[in-house]
Design an enzyme around this catalytic site. Structure first.
Site, mmCIF file in Angstrom:
data_model
loop_
_atom_site.group_PDB
_atom_site.id
_atom_site.type_symbol
_atom_site.label_atom_id
_atom_site.label_comp_id
_atom_site.label_asym_id
_atom_site.label_seq_id
_atom_site.Cartn_x
_atom_site.Cartn_y
_atom_site.Cartn_z
ATOM 1 N N ARG A 88 2.755 48.741 -50.941
ATOM 2 C CA ARG A 88 3.325 47.456 -51.381
ATOM 3 C C ARG A 88 3.265 47.346 -52.906
ATOM 4 N NH1 ARG A 88 0.605 42.888 -51.873
ATOM 5 N NH2 ARG A 88 -0.740 43.088 -50.058
ATOM 6 N N TYR A 141 29.292 35.369 -54.651
ATOM 7 C CA TYR A 141 29.129 35.895 -53.296
ATOM 8 C C TYR A 141 28.523 34.794 -52.401
ATOM 9 C CZ TYR A 141 26.724 38.273 -49.528
ATOM 10 O OH TYR A 141 26.239 38.622 -48.299
ATOM 11 N N ASP A 215 25.015 39.654 -61.661
ATOM 12 C CA ASP A 215 25.118 40.477 -60.454
ATOM 13 C C ASP A 215 26.195 41.523 -60.739
ATOM 14 O OD1 ASP A 215 25.857 41.579 -58.038
ATOM 15 O OD2 ASP A 215 25.721 39.707 -56.920
ATOM 16 N N LYS A 240 25.527 48.725 -51.684
ATOM 17 C CA LYS A 240 26.941 48.991 -51.973
ATOM 18 C C LYS A 240 27.093 50.311 -52.758
ATOM 19 C CE LYS A 240 27.880 44.541 -50.590
ATOM 20 N NZ LYS A 240 26.588 44.126 -50.193
HETATM 21 N N1 PLP Z 1 26.009 40.487 -54.500
HETATM 22 C C1 PLP Z 1 27.238 40.733 -54.066
HETATM 23 C C2 PLP Z 1 28.385 40.694 -55.041
HETATM 24 C C3 PLP Z 1 27.470 41.028 -52.718
HETATM 25 O O1 PLP Z 1 28.729 41.234 -52.294
HETATM 26 C C4 PLP Z 1 26.372 41.080 -51.824
HETATM 27 C C5 PLP Z 1 26.561 41.396 -50.398
HETATM 28 O O2 PLP Z 1 27.664 41.525 -49.908
HETATM 29 C C6 PLP Z 1 25.094 40.806 -52.325
HETATM 30 C C7 PLP Z 1 24.945 40.527 -53.661
HETATM 31 C C8 PLP Z 1 23.901 40.810 -51.417
HETATM 32 O O3 PLP Z 1 23.461 42.108 -51.175
HETATM 33 P P1 PLP Z 1 22.720 42.537 -49.824
HETATM 34 O O4 PLP Z 1 23.713 42.420 -48.726
HETATM 35 O O5 PLP Z 1 22.260 43.922 -50.122
HETATM 36 O O6 PLP Z 1 21.599 41.585 -49.625
#
Ligand code: PLP
Length: 441
Positions: A88, A141, A215, A240
């Site tokens: 951890r 998102y 992000d 992704k």
């Molecule tokens: N940021 C964006 C632009 C996303 O499209 C997503 C998920 O689709 C996330 C963050 C969240 O990521 P996770 O699904 O790995 O939690």
């Protein structure tokens, strides 16, 4: 607050933990959890090379980073604690990945990997306290939107959702109370571009300690470097492009200041959300092909976007000159990415197109080697209620295409077949494509 102060507040299983903080203090520009597999000093190369070039000191000189699939590490004695004691708090496979991410993220001094992209945002927003104000885009998102809403209703945070393509709209809500701004560029799925450098300046002028958080999931470190544009924290869903195969969940956080990194590490260690060793190992493997995947995916995306635009659809993609913020995007990014969206003018027509494809998998998410198709209003963005979507001009008929690495002609043929079957286009004998108005579909 110093790292030593933060650590003194922890009930750590990790007696070895203070060693990390000593290491930080001594080395200054290196992240903690040093691993024997990551040499400290060496020449740095361009990002494509850094993606695949990792050295380590494994005793058997293994070609890939060994997987330390263990929760605990034995100590030599009570007075001679090793570098790691409990996964951890730290694990060599995780450290290796974190250091690798730091090297491939321009402007970063430290990275942390956690169990998902949303966990990354959760860790970051734990730096907020009741009374703080957060500025958030109006096309974030859906999961980000849901977490911000939760913080606003249950965490004593005030959230201002504004159109972050409009610097003046952000200036109007920025104040000394602003503690954080959350940005995406391009946004997903409306593909709006935020001027990160200008927004970072506006926010820092109003509140010098505010954290500018970007992000960068849509572009990856390969195509944009938000920390060099003035952001304080950049995070990505490692689910992704970073990993690229939709076979793991992960989140990555990169910072340009050690103090911020220490505060975030406190949360990761305290809440136990550090990425598990096997996922770290898989993500490390995926990272090596990020350059080549992204290159092919972008090429395919441009090919598909050009076709759809020439067929008469409204297409949102920063690789198209018709994108209203084309110049801004290319000022701050090195590529257009591989996500695009289109409008058909009719929800049912969009549904038929999405359901008529074969190679394009109907799936949420993006960044995978496989091409995906979805309707955000019914899938990834369904957590934003219909009223809010309407207020934010979110088209219900929007189709999102996340382009993979398949043969471009196969992808186009499959899409054309779906468009014809759905009644969206017809093909003339000479092969030209005619868009049919939605009413005749
Ligand atoms: N940021 C964006 C632009 C996303 O499209 C997503 C998920 O689709 C996330 C963050 C969240 O990521 P996770 O699904 O790995 O939690």
């Amino acid at each position: 607050m110093s790292l030593a102060d933060q650590l003194s507040g922890l009930a750590l299983e990790s007696a070895a933990q203070p060693q990390f903080s000593n290491q930080v203090a001594r080395d200054g520009d290196e992240p903690p959890s040093p691993t024997p597999s990551s040499p400290r000093q060496r020449k740095t190369y361009s990002i494509d090379t850094e993606l695949v070039f990792t050295e380590h000191n494994d005793q058997f000189k293994s070609s890939s980073m060994p997987l330390y699939q263990t929760a605990t590490f034995k100590q030599d004695s009570l007075s001679n604690m090793g570098e790691y004691d409990y996964t951890r708090s730290g694990n060599p496979t995780r450290s290796h990945l974190e250091r690798h991410l730091t090297r491939i993220t321009p402007g970063a001094v430290r990275s942390l990997v956690v169990s998902s992209g949303m966990t990354a945002l959760d860790v970051i927003t734990r730096l907020l306290k009741p009374g703080d104000e957060v500025i958030a885009g109006d096309d974030l998102y859906g999961g980000t939107n849901r977490l911000v809403k939760y913080l606003a209703t249950s965490g004593g945070i005030t959230a201002h959702h504004v159109d972050t393509t409009n610097v003046e709209a952000v200036r109007a809500v920025a104040s000394p109370k602003t503690a954080m701004i959350l940005l995406e560029s391009p946004t997903n799925p409306l593909i709006k571009i935020a001027d990160i450098a200008a927004l970072a300046k506006v926010v820092h002028d109003a509140a010098p300690d505010a954290l500018v958080v970007v992000d960068n999931t849509m572009l990856s470190p390969l195509l944009m470097s938000p920390l060099e544009l003035g952001a304080d924290i950049v995070y990505e869903s490692g689910t992704k492009y970073l990993s690229g195969h939709h076979d793991l969940m992960a989140g990555a956080i990169m910072v340009r200041d050690h103090k911020v990194g220490d505060r975030l590490f406190f949360v990761v260690n305290a809440s136990g959300c550090g990425l598990a060793p096997f996922e770290c190992w898989l993500l490390e493997r995926g990272l090596k092909t990020l350059g080549i995947r992204m290159e092919k995916q972008q090429r395919n995306a441009q090919f598909i976007a050009d076709f759809l635009e020439s067929a008469g659809f409204k297409v949102r993609y920063p690789g198209l000159r018709s994108h209203p913020q084309y110049d801004l995007h290319w000022q701050q990014s090195r590529g257009a990415g591989a996500v695009l969206s289109l409008e058909t003018g009719d929800v049912e027509l969009s549904e038929r197109i999405v359901e008529g494809t074969h190679i394009w998998g109907i799936s949420v998410s993006f960044g995978c080697v496989n091409s995906l198709i979805s309707m955000p209003c019914k899938m990834s963005h369904a957590s934003i209620d219909a009223k809010t979507r309407k207020e934010r001009d979110f088209p219900e008929d929007l189709i999102r295409l996340c382009v993979g690495i398949e043969n471009p002609d196969d992808l186009l043929d499959d899409l054309k077949t779906a468009l014809i079957k759905a009644g969206a286009v017809k093909i003339n004998v000479d092969g030209s494509v005619i868009r049919l108005p939605p009413a005749t579909a």
